[in-house]
Scaffold this active site. Sequence first.
Site, PDB file in Angstrom:
ATOM      1  N   SER A  74       0.924 -11.090 112.271  1.00  0.00           N
ATOM      2  CA  SER A  74       0.540  -9.496 112.653  1.00  0.00           C
ATOM      3  C   SER A  74       1.248  -8.800 114.130  1.00  0.00           C
ATOM      4  O   SER A  74       2.346  -7.793 113.329  1.00  0.00           O
ATOM      5  CB  SER A  74      -1.318  -8.943 112.827  1.00  0.00           C
ATOM      6  OG  SER A  74      -1.780  -9.271 112.023  1.00  0.00           O
ATOM      7  N   HIS A 119      -6.094   9.612 106.788  1.00  0.00           N
ATOM      8  CA  HIS A 119      -5.473   9.930 105.838  1.00  0.00           C
ATOM      9  C   HIS A 119      -4.902   8.280 105.692  1.00  0.00           C
ATOM     10  O   HIS A 119      -3.671   7.333 106.766  1.00  0.00           O
ATOM     11  CB  HIS A 119      -2.985  10.419 106.265  1.00  0.00           C
ATOM     12  CG  HIS A 119      -4.283  12.161 106.218  1.00  0.00           C
ATOM     13  ND1 HIS A 119      -4.767  12.240 104.588  1.00  0.00           N
ATOM     14  CD2 HIS A 119      -4.597  12.689 106.553  1.00  0.00           C
ATOM     15  CE1 HIS A 119      -5.286  13.620 105.077  1.00  0.00           C
ATOM     16  NE2 HIS A 119      -4.906  13.787 106.316  1.00  0.00           N
ATOM     17  N   ARG A 226       4.693  -6.752 103.580  1.00  0.00           N
ATOM     18  CA  ARG A 226       4.164  -7.238 102.397  1.00  0.00           C
ATOM     19  C   ARG A 226       4.339  -8.898 102.287  1.00  0.00           C
ATOM     20  O   ARG A 226       3.381  -9.253 101.593  1.00  0.00           O
ATOM     21  CB  ARG A 226       3.801  -6.389 101.121  1.00  0.00           C
ATOM     22  CG  ARG A 226       3.117  -5.109 101.153  1.00  0.00           C
ATOM     23  CD  ARG A 226       3.224  -3.715 100.465  1.00  0.00           C
ATOM     24  NE  ARG A 226       2.001  -2.405 101.496  1.00  0.00           N
ATOM     25  CZ  ARG A 226       1.865  -1.726 100.384  1.00  0.00           C
ATOM     26  NH1 ARG A 226       3.076  -1.728  99.663  1.00  0.00           N
ATOM     27  NH2 ARG A 226       1.325  -0.785 101.047  1.00  0.00           N
ATOM     28  N   GLY A 322     -21.531 -25.613 106.831  1.00  0.00           N
ATOM     29  CA  GLY A 322     -21.994 -25.545 107.092  1.00  0.00           C
ATOM     30  C   GLY A 322     -22.737 -24.859 108.352  1.00  0.00           C
ATOM     31  O   GLY A 322     -21.912 -23.849 108.372  1.00  0.00           O
ATOM     32  N   GLU A 346      -1.932  -2.851 104.739  1.00  0.00           N
ATOM     33  CA  GLU A 346      -0.149  -2.896 104.419  1.00  0.00           C
ATOM     34  C   GLU A 346      -0.502  -2.657 102.434  1.00  0.00           C
ATOM     35  O   GLU A 346      -0.007  -3.715 101.786  1.00  0.00           O
ATOM     36  CB  GLU A 346       0.086  -3.902 104.106  1.00  0.00           C
ATOM     37  CG  GLU A 346       0.504  -5.091 105.487  1.00  0.00           C
ATOM     38  CD  GLU A 346       2.148  -4.045 105.798  1.00  0.00           C
ATOM     39  OE1 GLU A 346       2.591  -4.185 105.727  1.00  0.00           O
ATOM     40  OE2 GLU A 346       2.370  -4.239 107.348  1.00  0.00           O
ATOM     41  N   PHE A 366      -3.614   6.912  90.401  1.00  0.00           N
ATOM     42  CA  PHE A 366      -4.027   7.094  91.880  1.00  0.00           C
ATOM     43  C   PHE A 366      -4.772   8.460  92.730  1.00  0.00           C
ATOM     44  O   PHE A 366      -5.605   8.138  93.743  1.00  0.00           O
ATOM     45  CB  PHE A 366      -2.479   7.019  93.321  1.00  0.00           C
ATOM     46  CG  PHE A 366      -1.324   5.840  92.804  1.00  0.00           C
ATOM     47  CD1 PHE A 366      -1.830   5.243  94.551  1.00  0.00           C
ATOM     48  CD2 PHE A 366      -0.692   5.406  91.900  1.00  0.00           C
ATOM     49  CE1 PHE A 366      -1.869   4.166  94.210  1.00  0.00           C
ATOM     50  CE2 PHE A 366      -0.378   3.954  92.668  1.00  0.00           C
ATOM     51  CZ  PHE A 366      -0.212   3.663  93.427  1.00  0.00           C
TER      52      PHE A 366
HETATM   53  C1  LIG Z   1      -6.341  -4.171 111.956  1.00  0.00           C
HETATM   54  C2  LIG Z   1      -5.878  -3.056 111.683  1.00  0.00           C
HETATM   55  C3  LIG Z   1      -4.540  -3.166 112.056  1.00  0.00           C
HETATM   56  C4  LIG Z   1      -3.656  -2.173 111.135  1.00  0.00           C
HETATM   57  N1  LIG Z   1      -2.378  -1.717 111.871  1.00  0.00           N
HETATM   58  C5  LIG Z   1      -1.608  -1.300 110.801  1.00  0.00           C
HETATM   59  C6  LIG Z   1      -0.022  -0.321 111.922  1.00  0.00           C
HETATM   60  O1  LIG Z   1       0.616  -1.257 112.915  1.00  0.00           O
HETATM   61  N2  LIG Z   1       0.050   0.482 110.967  1.00  0.00           N
HETATM   62  C7  LIG Z   1      -0.511   1.513 110.421  1.00  0.00           C
HETATM   63  O2  LIG Z   1      -0.441   2.759 110.393  1.00  0.00           O
HETATM   64  N3  LIG Z   1      -1.437   1.153 109.174  1.00  0.00           N
HETATM   65  C8  LIG Z   1      -2.017  -0.135 110.009  1.00  0.00           C
HETATM   66  N4  LIG Z   1      -3.783  -0.461 109.656  1.00  0.00           N
HETATM   67  C9  LIG Z   1      -4.196   0.317 108.646  1.00  0.00           C
HETATM   68  C10 LIG Z   1      -4.041   0.446 107.327  1.00  0.00           C
HETATM   69  O3  LIG Z   1      -3.225   0.461 106.518  1.00  0.00           O
HETATM   70  C11 LIG Z   1      -5.166   1.261 106.562  1.00  0.00           C
HETATM   71  O4  LIG Z   1      -6.485   0.946 107.411  1.00  0.00           O
HETATM   72  C12 LIG Z   1      -5.197   0.733 104.978  1.00  0.00           C
HETATM   73  O5  LIG Z   1      -3.811   2.041 105.351  1.00  0.00           O
HETATM   74  C13 LIG Z   1      -6.414   1.344 104.885  1.00  0.00           C
HETATM   75  O6  LIG Z   1      -6.644   2.895 104.402  1.00  0.00           O
HETATM   76  P1  LIG Z   1      -8.065   3.362 105.363  1.00  0.00           P
HETATM   77  O7  LIG Z   1      -8.722   2.130 106.091  1.00  0.00           O
HETATM   78  O8  LIG Z   1      -7.988   4.801 105.973  1.00  0.00           O
HETATM   79  O9  LIG Z   1      -8.448   2.686 104.145  1.00  0.00           O
HETATM   80  P2  LIG Z   1      -9.109   4.721 103.196  1.00  0.00           P
HETATM   81  O10 LIG Z   1      -7.669   5.024 102.152  1.00  0.00           O
HETATM   82  O11 LIG Z   1      -9.822   5.425 103.376  1.00  0.00           O
HETATM   83  O12 LIG Z   1      -9.866   3.154 101.677  1.00  0.00           O
HETATM   84  C14 LIG Z   1     -11.013   2.606 101.861  1.00  0.00           C
HETATM   85  C15 LIG Z   1     -11.492   2.381 100.101  1.00  0.00           C
HETATM   86  O13 LIG Z   1     -10.500   3.426  99.122  1.00  0.00           O
HETATM   87  C16 LIG Z   1     -10.507   3.012  98.482  1.00  0.00           C
HETATM   88  N5  LIG Z   1      -9.401   3.622  97.871  1.00  0.00           N
HETATM   89  C17 LIG Z   1      -8.588   4.630  98.365  1.00  0.00           C
HETATM   90  N6  LIG Z   1      -8.055   5.343  97.392  1.00  0.00           N
HETATM   91  C18 LIG Z   1      -7.900   4.887  96.535  1.00  0.00           C
HETATM   92  C19 LIG Z   1      -8.072   4.843  94.967  1.00  0.00           C
HETATM   93  N7  LIG Z   1      -6.140   5.864  94.819  1.00  0.00           N
HETATM   94  N8  LIG Z   1      -7.934   4.840  94.521  1.00  0.00           N
HETATM   95  C20 LIG Z   1      -9.842   3.623  94.338  1.00  0.00           C
HETATM   96  N9  LIG Z   1      -9.662   3.612  95.570  1.00  0.00           N
HETATM   97  C21 LIG Z   1      -9.114   3.355  96.557  1.00  0.00           C
HETATM   98  C22 LIG Z   1      -9.551   1.846  99.116  1.00  0.00           C
HETATM   99  O14 LIG Z   1      -8.444   0.892  98.793  1.00  0.00           O
HETATM  100  C23 LIG Z   1     -10.812   0.666 100.277  1.00  0.00           C
HETATM  101  O15 LIG Z   1     -11.371   0.247  99.723  1.00  0.00           O
HETATM  102  C24 LIG Z   1      -4.125  -1.640 110.093  1.00  0.00           C
HETATM  103  C25 LIG Z   1      -5.654  -1.639 109.525  1.00  0.00           C
HETATM  104  C26 LIG Z   1      -6.515  -2.482 110.640  1.00  0.00           C
HETATM  105  C27 LIG Z   1      -7.315  -2.898 109.799  1.00  0.00           C
END
Ligand SMILES: Cc1cc2nc3c(=O)[nH]c(=O)nc-3n(C[C@H](O)[C@H](O)[C@H](O)COP(=O)(O)OP(=O)(O)OC[C@H]3O[C@@H](n4cnc5c(N)ncnc54)[C@H](O)[C@@H]3O)c2cc1C
Length: 367
Positions: A74, A119, A226, A322, A346, A366
Amino acid sequence: MRDLVRRVVDEQVRPYVSRWFEEGRAPTRELAKLFGSVGLLGMHLEGYGCAGASAVAYGLTCMELEAGDSGVRSLVSVQGSLAMYAIWRFGSEEQKQQWLPDMAAGTAIGCFGLTEPDHGSDPASMATRAVRDGDDWVLRGSKMWITNAPVADVAVVWARADEGILGFVVPTDAPGVTINEIHHKLSLRASSTGEIVLDDVRLPADAVLPGVRGLKGPLTCLTEARAGIAWGALGAARECLEAAIAYACDREQFGRPIAAFQLTQAKLADMAVELQKGYLLALHIGRRADAGTVTPEQVSVAKLNNVREALAITRQCRTILGANGISLEYPVLRHANNLESVLTYEGTSEIHQLVIGQALTGHSAFA
Ligand SMILES: Cc1cc2nc3c(=O)[nH]c(=O)nc-3n(C[C@H](O)[C@H](O)[C@H](O)COP(=O)(O)OP(=O)(O)OC[C@H]3O[C@@H](n4cnc5c(N)ncnc54)[C@H](O)[C@@H]3O)c2cc1C
């Protein structure tokens, strides 16, 4: 390239990574300099100290790094494919000269701020604002879950302005920038993750990335990253499969190695098949990227499939070990836990399903 990175990981990552994971911190600055010294940072970019390697070479690098740990991969993905790529692709000549050579050398660390507390999957709704004040820009908002942020020298921050979504090159020591490390992660513990708070951060006019406007800016960077992740996740799966085969050949129950049971062999065979299918997919996508013909939808196919299958492989390997499967003495649960983050960042699996669904049907589902 593969052999070089494998050696670097063997010598500088594998012996220490379970301790970094356990302690929840890695020597990110030292690793960045090490990876910079062997040309891994921004390696698929041309000029400004970057190696100009192929997409396939970059993919193989991601695979070998992630065989060590997803957190280590990462670091390289965010530095090269997100922060450096954004500046390289959309930046001014001055921005490129100022940041890229140091970032390629690993003496400057970059991060990429797109996600916000409210967001994530829907970055088009971002709340971070960029407002003109004379010639200056003033940024207000916050970015969450940002890899490398606590150790970063520079952040590429995406913000909404009257003109649309714009990218900004933000030195992390600018007045008004606060970075809070995120603790208590059960995944990617050998990677540094943080929140970036922007409290009326005043930036000069030339802080904006002049080459792009709108969501296609960050999305173009994400497609770059990605593709590398589709390779990388397989490295984690490969490491676990190798550990599971070795363990199964060594561990005896009912008077014979557990590798000699048909049920164990069925697991191993199915995992090897999925691993190789994922590898061929990554290779195909990498070659299309090198030919300039890959599409974002194809990259979504590779990210969705390879991370999902890699996670399934690591979990299946866990069963073969295990009780030992839950120990940090073995790499398996560490990799499985890491891939939970890789599945989410991503673009979550669901978001990639929607991308592919839209390509298949012509309907956007979406919202
Ligand atoms: C360890 C780690 C490192 C990261 N590093 C970065 C980084 O460097 N820069 C950065 O900008 N971000 C980073 N992220 C953030 C990451 O890109 C986001 O967590 C990701 O885009 C999902 O957003 P969210 O966590 O807000 O989940 P949400 O968007 O709230 O989604 C929650 C759930 O709802 C589902 N969902 C959302 N919308 C829909 C839809 N329209 N239809 C069906 N299902 C849906 C999602 O698939 C998910 O299962 C990182 C995350 C982690 C865990």
